[in-house]
Design a protein around this motif. Structure first.
Motif, PDB file in Angstrom:
ATOM      1  N   GLY A 249       0.823  -1.197   0.000  1.00 34.77           N
ATOM      2  CA  GLY A 249       0.000   0.000   0.000  1.00 34.77           C
ATOM      3  C   GLY A 249       0.855   1.244   0.000  1.00 34.77           C
ATOM      4  O   GLY A 249       1.975   1.238   0.468  1.00 34.77           O
ATOM      5  N   MET A 250       0.322   2.337  -0.517  1.00 31.20           N
ATOM      6  CA  MET A 250       1.042   3.610  -0.545  1.00 31.20           C
ATOM      7  C   MET A 250       0.198   4.667   0.139  1.00 31.20           C
ATOM      8  O   MET A 250      -0.992   4.796  -0.117  1.00 31.20           O
ATOM      9  CB  MET A 250       1.292   4.031  -1.994  1.00 31.20           C
ATOM     10  CG  MET A 250       2.491   3.325  -2.611  1.00 31.20           C
ATOM     11  SD  MET A 250       4.036   3.859  -1.872  1.00 31.20           S
ATOM     12  CE  MET A 250       4.090   5.544  -2.414  1.00 31.20           C
TER      13      MET A 250
ATOM     14  N   VAL B 266      11.085  -0.520  -1.062  1.00 28.73           N
ATOM     15  CA  VAL B 266      11.512  -1.915  -1.008  1.00 28.73           C
ATOM     16  C   VAL B 266      10.779  -2.598   0.141  1.00 28.73           C
ATOM     17  O   VAL B 266      10.806  -2.125   1.279  1.00 28.73           O
ATOM     18  CB  VAL B 266      13.036  -2.035  -0.785  1.00 28.73           C
ATOM     19  CG1 VAL B 266      13.445  -3.497  -0.748  1.00 28.73           C
ATOM     20  CG2 VAL B 266      13.795  -1.298  -1.887  1.00 28.73           C
ATOM     21  N   TYR B 267      10.117  -3.713  -0.166  1.00 30.58           N
ATOM     22  CA  TYR B 267       9.417  -4.508   0.835  1.00 30.58           C
ATOM     23  C   TYR B 267      10.066  -5.881   0.943  1.00 30.58           C
ATOM     24  O   TYR B 267      10.513  -6.451  -0.059  1.00 30.58           O
ATOM     25  CB  TYR B 267       7.942  -4.672   0.471  1.00 30.58           C
ATOM     26  CG  TYR B 267       7.202  -3.366   0.271  1.00 30.58           C
ATOM     27  CD1 TYR B 267       6.876  -2.556   1.352  1.00 30.58           C
ATOM     28  CD2 TYR B 267       6.843  -2.930  -1.005  1.00 30.58           C
ATOM     29  CE1 TYR B 267       6.203  -1.357   1.179  1.00 30.58           C
ATOM     30  CE2 TYR B 267       6.166  -1.735  -1.187  1.00 30.58           C
ATOM     31  CZ  TYR B 267       5.850  -0.949  -0.093  1.00 30.58           C
ATOM     32  OH  TYR B 267       5.188   0.236  -0.270  1.00 30.58           O
ATOM     33  N   HIS B 268      10.119  -6.404   2.154  1.00 33.93           N
ATOM     34  CA  HIS B 268      10.685  -7.732   2.404  1.00 33.93           C
ATOM     35  C   HIS B 268      12.158  -7.825   2.021  1.00 33.93           C
ATOM     36  O   HIS B 268      12.725  -8.903   2.012  1.00 33.93           O
ATOM     37  CB  HIS B 268       9.909  -8.809   1.637  1.00 33.93           C
ATOM     38  CG  HIS B 268       8.457  -8.891   1.973  1.00 33.93           C
ATOM     39  ND1 HIS B 268       7.985  -9.508   3.110  1.00 33.93           N
ATOM     40  CD2 HIS B 268       7.364  -8.416   1.323  1.00 33.93           C
ATOM     41  CE1 HIS B 268       6.664  -9.417   3.144  1.00 33.93           C
ATOM     42  NE2 HIS B 268       6.266  -8.753   2.070  1.00 33.93           N
ATOM     43  N   GLY B 269      12.781  -6.712   1.668  1.00 38.95           N
ATOM     44  CA  GLY B 269      14.174  -6.732   1.257  1.00 38.95           C
ATOM     45  C   GLY B 269      14.368  -7.060  -0.212  1.00 38.95           C
ATOM     46  O   GLY B 269      15.431  -6.797  -0.777  1.00 38.95           O
ATOM     47  N   TRP B 270      13.336  -7.620  -0.888  1.00 39.83           N
ATOM     48  CA  TRP B 270      13.509  -8.052  -2.278  1.00 39.83           C
ATOM     49  C   TRP B 270      12.386  -7.600  -3.217  1.00 39.83           C
ATOM     50  O   TRP B 270      12.499  -7.753  -4.434  1.00 39.83           O
ATOM     51  CB  TRP B 270      13.643  -9.572  -2.356  1.00 39.83           C
ATOM     52  CG  TRP B 270      12.663 -10.346  -1.510  1.00 39.83           C
ATOM     53  CD1 TRP B 270      12.918 -10.922  -0.298  1.00 39.83           C
ATOM     54  CD2 TRP B 270      11.283 -10.647  -1.798  1.00 39.83           C
ATOM     55  NE1 TRP B 270      11.794 -11.558   0.193  1.00 39.83           N
ATOM     56  CE2 TRP B 270      10.768 -11.398  -0.719  1.00 39.83           C
ATOM     57  CE3 TRP B 270      10.436 -10.347  -2.871  1.00 39.83           C
ATOM     58  CZ2 TRP B 270       9.468 -11.856  -0.677  1.00 39.83           C
ATOM     59  CZ3 TRP B 270       9.119 -10.803  -2.823  1.00 39.83           C
ATOM     60  CH2 TRP B 270       8.654 -11.552  -1.742  1.00 39.83           C
ATOM     61  N   LEU B 271      11.296  -7.043  -2.713  1.00 44.46           N
ATOM     62  CA  LEU B 271      10.197  -6.592  -3.569  1.00 44.46           C
ATOM     63  C   LEU B 271      10.359  -5.103  -3.843  1.00 44.46           C
ATOM     64  O   LEU B 271      10.136  -4.261  -2.976  1.00 44.46           O
ATOM     65  CB  LEU B 271       8.852  -6.876  -2.891  1.00 44.46           C
ATOM     66  CG  LEU B 271       7.599  -6.434  -3.658  1.00 44.46           C
ATOM     67  CD1 LEU B 271       7.561  -7.036  -5.053  1.00 44.46           C
ATOM     68  CD2 LEU B 271       6.345  -6.808  -2.881  1.00 44.46           C
TER      69      LEU B 271
ATOM     70  N   GLU C  98       9.382  -1.702  -5.770  1.00 45.49           N
ATOM     71  CA  GLU C  98       8.192  -1.106  -6.361  1.00 45.49           C
ATOM     72  C   GLU C  98       8.556  -0.178  -7.517  1.00 45.49           C
ATOM     73  O   GLU C  98       9.385   0.722  -7.369  1.00 45.49           O
ATOM     74  CB  GLU C  98       7.428  -0.327  -5.284  1.00 45.49           C
ATOM     75  CG  GLU C  98       6.151   0.324  -5.780  1.00 45.49           C
ATOM     76  CD  GLU C  98       5.478   1.108  -4.672  1.00 45.49           C
ATOM     77  OE1 GLU C  98       4.434   0.667  -4.178  1.00 45.49           O
ATOM     78  OE2 GLU C  98       6.021   2.161  -4.286  1.00 45.49           O
ATOM     79  N   GLY C  99       7.923  -0.395  -8.671  1.00 45.50           N
ATOM     80  CA  GLY C  99       8.084   0.522  -9.795  1.00 45.50           C
ATOM     81  C   GLY C  99       9.455   0.557 -10.426  1.00 45.50           C
ATOM     82  O   GLY C  99       9.860   1.587 -10.974  1.00 45.50           O
ATOM     83  N   VAL C 100      10.202  -0.541 -10.374  1.00 43.25           N
ATOM     84  CA  VAL C 100      11.533  -0.603 -10.976  1.00 43.25           C
ATOM     85  C   VAL C 100      11.432  -1.288 -12.336  1.00 43.25           C
ATOM     86  O   VAL C 100      10.938  -2.415 -12.439  1.00 43.25           O
ATOM     87  CB  VAL C 100      12.522  -1.361 -10.074  1.00 43.25           C
ATOM     88  CG1 VAL C 100      13.859  -1.553 -10.781  1.00 43.25           C
ATOM     89  CG2 VAL C 100      12.722  -0.609  -8.764  1.00 43.25           C
TER      90      VAL C 100
ATOM     91  N   VAL D 112      12.401  -8.935  -6.927  1.00 48.02           N
ATOM     92  CA  VAL D 112      11.097  -9.049  -7.576  1.00 48.02           C
ATOM     93  C   VAL D 112      10.629  -7.627  -7.834  1.00 48.02           C
ATOM     94  O   VAL D 112      10.628  -6.799  -6.927  1.00 48.02           O
ATOM     95  CB  VAL D 112      10.084  -9.801  -6.689  1.00 48.02           C
ATOM     96  CG1 VAL D 112       8.696  -9.787  -7.337  1.00 48.02           C
ATOM     97  CG2 VAL D 112      10.547 -11.242  -6.465  1.00 48.02           C
ATOM     98  N   ARG D 113      10.271  -7.333  -9.060  1.00 45.26           N
ATOM     99  CA  ARG D 113       9.856  -5.978  -9.412  1.00 45.26           C
ATOM    100  C   ARG D 113       8.408  -5.983  -9.888  1.00 45.26           C
ATOM    101  O   ARG D 113       7.977  -6.888 -10.588  1.00 45.26           O
ATOM    102  CB  ARG D 113      10.771  -5.392 -10.490  1.00 45.26           C
ATOM    103  CG  ARG D 113      10.961  -6.275 -11.712  1.00 45.26           C
ATOM    104  CD  ARG D 113      12.051  -5.725 -12.636  1.00 45.26           C
ATOM    105  NE  ARG D 113      12.362  -6.659 -13.706  1.00 45.26           N
ATOM    106  CZ  ARG D 113      11.733  -6.708 -14.869  1.00 45.26           C
ATOM    107  NH1 ARG D 113      10.737  -5.854 -15.116  1.00 45.26           N
ATOM    108  NH2 ARG D 113      12.071  -7.576 -15.796  1.00 45.26           N
ATOM    109  N   GLU D 114       7.695  -4.970  -9.474  1.00 51.59           N
ATOM    110  CA  GLU D 114       6.304  -4.838  -9.892  1.00 51.59           C
ATOM    111  C   GLU D 114       6.237  -4.124 -11.230  1.00 51.59           C
ATOM    112  O   GLU D 114       7.001  -3.200 -11.490  1.00 51.59           O
ATOM    113  CB  GLU D 114       5.496  -4.063  -8.852  1.00 51.59           C
ATOM    114  CG  GLU D 114       4.010  -4.026  -9.170  1.00 51.59           C
ATOM    115  CD  GLU D 114       3.225  -3.273  -8.117  1.00 51.59           C
ATOM    116  OE1 GLU D 114       2.026  -3.532  -7.975  1.00 51.59           O
ATOM    117  OE2 GLU D 114       3.820  -2.424  -7.441  1.00 51.59           O
ATOM    118  N   SER D 115       5.331  -4.556 -12.068  1.00 54.20           N
ATOM    119  CA  SER D 115       5.183  -3.945 -13.386  1.00 54.20           C
ATOM    120  C   SER D 115       4.862  -2.465 -13.251  1.00 54.20           C
ATOM    121  O   SER D 115       4.063  -2.053 -12.411  1.00 54.20           O
ATOM    122  CB  SER D 115       4.070  -4.645 -14.174  1.00 54.20           C
ATOM    123  OG  SER D 115       3.771  -3.943 -15.367  1.00 54.20           O
TER     124      SER D 115
END
Length: 270
Positions: free
Chosen positions: A7-8, A84-89, A91-93, A114-117
């Protein structure tokens, strides 16, 4: 474990209470620098690409952040950072930026993110450093389970990461550590080389023989280790225990029958 969501906050300050409950307790206040700021052409950068910062407050398009290295606070444009969430997620990269981050010297083979689209929320890709940077699309079923290969589906992204951290299982390599989680500082030479301790190999299959040994043959520490081993392991074989532990790490793994989904094994993301 529920699916990974993020969430933002739309308020001027970062409000962690607005984040999805599945992210609480993680690095929800952590961001990574995507490019040097300010640009080296302007002046000496305050923050370098790949540096992780703690969020203090968000004010319009500017973020007040604190350096994890120096503890000093300053402002940085929101366009220069990613959450960065969980150290590996991450956002927006985008794909290219993911490659730049993974190619930094701090990372090693198997480092990943892991990158979000950037085009559609809820779509993810896995980027892994190997001989080159490999990218894998993460697909999502109607029941919200995730998969890279249709042979294996996972209830959440955490379970997927846990699984591929134990076994490559079709990926280019085993996942070793999240992107930028290492240290780029060289070891302190003043500490000297670590001491070398010579010891005999210990055969756990012959543990019954060691139990009958006197104190002069088996040290106090080894005897305690034997006692602990017998207490926890019982009659189990050590190799079997290791296999069981790995199975427990990813409980929501589901193997899809071959006829259940089309054979699109490990599509590489473009």
């Amino acid at each position: 474990m529920g699916n990974v969501m993020r969430g933002m906050s739309t308020e001027s300050k970062v409000n962690t209470e607005n984040l999805d409950a599945s992210l609480k307790g993680t690095e929800e206040d952590m961001v990574v620098v995507l490019q040097d700021y300010p640009s080296p052409e302007i002046s000496e950068p305050i923050y370098r690409m790949g540096e992780k910062l703690k969020v203090v407050a968000q004010e319009a398009n500017w973020w007040r952040v604190r350096s994890l290295q120096t503890g000093k606070e300053n402002y940085i444009p929101g366009s220069h950072i990613a959450r960065v969430y969980h150290g590996w997620l991450f956002e927006g990269v985008e794909r290219q930026k993911a490659e730049e981050l993974l190619l930094l010297p701090v990372n090693r083979v198997g480092s990943f993110l892991v990158r979000e689209s950037t085009r559609e929320r809820g779509l993810y890709s896995l980027s892994v450093r190997h001989r080159s940077i490999k990218h894998y699309r993460i697909f999502r079923l109607d029941n919200s389970w995730y998969y890279i290969s249709p042979r294996l589906t996972f209830q959440c992204l955490e379970d997927m990461i846990n699984h591929y951290s134990d076994s490559a299982d079709g990926l280019c390599c085993v996942l070793t550590s999240p992107c930028l989680s290492g240290t780029s500082q060289p070891p302190d030479a003043s500490l000297g080389a670590p001491p070398v301790v010579m010891r005999r190999n210990f055969d756990w299959k012959k543990v019954d023989r060691y139990k009958s040994c006197n104190d002069n043959v088996v040290s106090y520490g080894v005897r305690n280790s034997i006692a602990a081993y017998l207490s926890f392991a019982g009659d189990q074989d050590p190799s079997r225990m290791k296999s069981d532990n790995r199975k427990k790490k990813s409980k929501s793994l589901y193997v899809v029958p071959e006829h259940g989904l089309p054979n699109t094994d490990y599509d590489e993301d473009f």
